[in-house]
Write a protein that holds these residues in place. Sequence first.
Motif, mmCIF file in Angstrom:
data_model
loop_
_atom_site.group_PDB
_atom_site.id
_atom_site.type_symbol
_atom_site.label_atom_id
_atom_site.label_comp_id
_atom_site.label_asym_id
_atom_site.label_seq_id
_atom_site.Cartn_x
_atom_site.Cartn_y
_atom_site.Cartn_z
ATOM 1 N N LYS A 224 17.035 16.247 -14.812
ATOM 2 C CA LYS A 224 16.636 16.405 -13.411
ATOM 3 C C LYS A 224 17.850 16.656 -12.523
ATOM 4 O O LYS A 224 17.836 17.539 -11.668
ATOM 5 N N LEU A 225 18.908 15.871 -12.747
ATOM 6 C CA LEU A 225 20.114 16.043 -11.943
ATOM 7 C C LEU A 225 20.808 17.366 -12.281
ATOM 8 O O LEU A 225 21.353 18.033 -11.399
ATOM 9 N N SER A 253 15.074 22.443 -27.454
ATOM 10 C CA SER A 253 14.148 21.313 -27.534
ATOM 11 C C SER A 253 13.706 20.804 -26.163
ATOM 12 O O SER A 253 12.710 20.086 -26.057
ATOM 13 N N VAL A 254 14.442 21.168 -25.106
ATOM 14 C CA VAL A 254 14.066 20.717 -23.757
ATOM 15 C C VAL A 254 13.675 21.911 -22.876
ATOM 16 O O VAL A 254 13.649 21.800 -21.647
ATOM 17 N N ASN A 260 10.650 23.722 -15.924
ATOM 18 C CA ASN A 260 9.810 23.148 -14.870
ATOM 19 C C ASN A 260 10.651 22.436 -13.818
ATOM 20 O O ASN A 260 10.365 22.533 -12.615
ATOM 21 N N LEU A 261 11.703 21.747 -14.255
ATOM 22 C CA LEU A 261 12.583 21.065 -13.306
ATOM 23 C C LEU A 261 13.345 22.072 -12.439
ATOM 24 O O LEU A 261 13.542 21.852 -11.236
ATOM 25 N N LEU A 262 13.779 23.182 -13.047
ATOM 26 C CA LEU A 262 14.447 24.225 -12.270
ATOM 27 C C LEU A 262 13.524 24.774 -11.182
ATOM 28 O O LEU A 262 13.931 24.936 -10.020
ATOM 29 N N ILE A 263 12.281 25.049 -11.544
ATOM 30 C CA ILE A 263 11.326 25.596 -10.575
ATOM 31 C C ILE A 263 11.048 24.586 -9.464
ATOM 32 O O ILE A 263 10.995 24.934 -8.272
ATOM 33 N N GLU A 264 10.889 23.315 -9.827
ATOM 34 C CA GLU A 264 10.688 22.279 -8.813
ATOM 35 C C GLU A 264 11.851 22.229 -7.829
ATOM 36 O O GLU A 264 11.661 22.092 -6.612
ATOM 37 N N GLU A 265 13.073 22.337 -8.355
ATOM 38 C CA GLU A 265 14.249 22.279 -7.480
ATOM 39 C C GLU A 265 14.354 23.514 -6.585
ATOM 40 O O GLU A 265 14.753 23.410 -5.433
#
Length: 463
Positions: A224-225, A253-254, A260-265
């Motif tokens: 996330k960070l 693997s991630v 999804n985290l990139l898009i959220e940010e």
Amino acid sequence: MFKEVFEGQREYFRSGKTYDIEVRKSIIKVVRKKIIDQESRILEALKLDLNKSEQEAYITEILPVMNEIDYTLKHLSKWGRKKRLKGTLFSPFSSYYTIAEPKGQVLVVSPFNYPFQLTLIPLVSALAAGNTVILKVSEISSHTGRLLVELFGALFSEELVFCTDVDPSGFDDLFELPYNHVFFTGSTRIGREIYCLGARYLSSMTLELGGKSPAIVHRSANLKLAARKIVWGKFLNAGQTCIAPDYLLVDRSVRAEFLNLLIEEIKSQLNSALDNEAYGKIVSEKHFWRLVGLLEREKVFYGGGHDESTLKIEPTLVEDISHNSRLLSEEIFGPVLPVLYFDDDGDGDALGNKVLDVVGRNPEPLALYVFSEDRFFVDFVVNRVRAGGCCVNDVLVHLLSVDVPFGGRGSSGLGSYHGVHGFLAFSHVKSVCRTPGWFDLSMRYERGSLSKFVKLLKKFKGW
């Protein structure tokens, strides 16, 4: 025109007026005051050229310059002092030291993407070292360029600092002069040309270029960070940053979680980017259409929208990129982020070599970013991947410390600057040996077999 200016600066330099440290400090203080007085005009010019918000412009343009100026004023007297060195048994009464002397007439060429910061920081270093300066600012970021020409024209005589925003048609006259040092920030292609031009006069060079800077994301990272920092660093100034992450290399693997985290940010930091007043624009139509062209026939995973009327391009993520894609061979220099993947099969050395294989397909990058909590993996990447500079679990921040040298290697640059490193880039460190007039060592005149002194020295040293 430039030849006359150059000759005038040569005479001014030979007068010795720039040698006094206190004079240099007074010159830099004048620059500092002018920045404070003209801050609103500087921010306005940056807004017009690159649509930089007040916050972004201050943090990325004005603040680094003010830090550099204050640090230089604090330490310049120390940098300019003699540096005492150890002597030798062959001349025991001699004193040895170095002095940093100005190189002389220097040329500073700055780029369009950070037209204030990347003009003023090398200028401050050049003036701190006691040089005269011909300053070529970018004609592409025209509002900032014209403002700098106006400000420096009012602030300095041409014999000390001459600022021009001449377009490329006047480059031949500008570069065909025997500068003692050239400081260039820009593309690798133009950097090579300038290097060849300077070679005729054996001019020393500092080249701050670019390259394809990777951001490597291991599965052990705080995902996330990592996503938050990468989105900030990549899309700052609409991706027009020489040390922005140019592509991602992500542990497969991630993949789903990290995308999804990139898009959220992106949505969080740059919501509705095309209509967001705080989001930067591409500097010119030429660069805008080059970036749009890079997306043709590519698989856009997210973003891709653009507005010709505002020269804005959405933050864009691209997957499934072919090996011959221009996205993998050209420095992107815009808000487009290719995402590549690697497989971690648990073998540390094999994993490290996979990363080396991908990164090694391009010349040495200006910056390297690695996100991981695996100490072995981090150490392998930091020690084995060649790059100008590196951040672990962060992006861009290695540029911020005035104490830390910033520069590239190979195709990403030559030499470094910031703080004392900038001062030394524009200085010649001269070695001095001072011997008393009465001292002489007779041994030096002996010929033939070894003298007793040399025999004793060999025995003492174990040679």
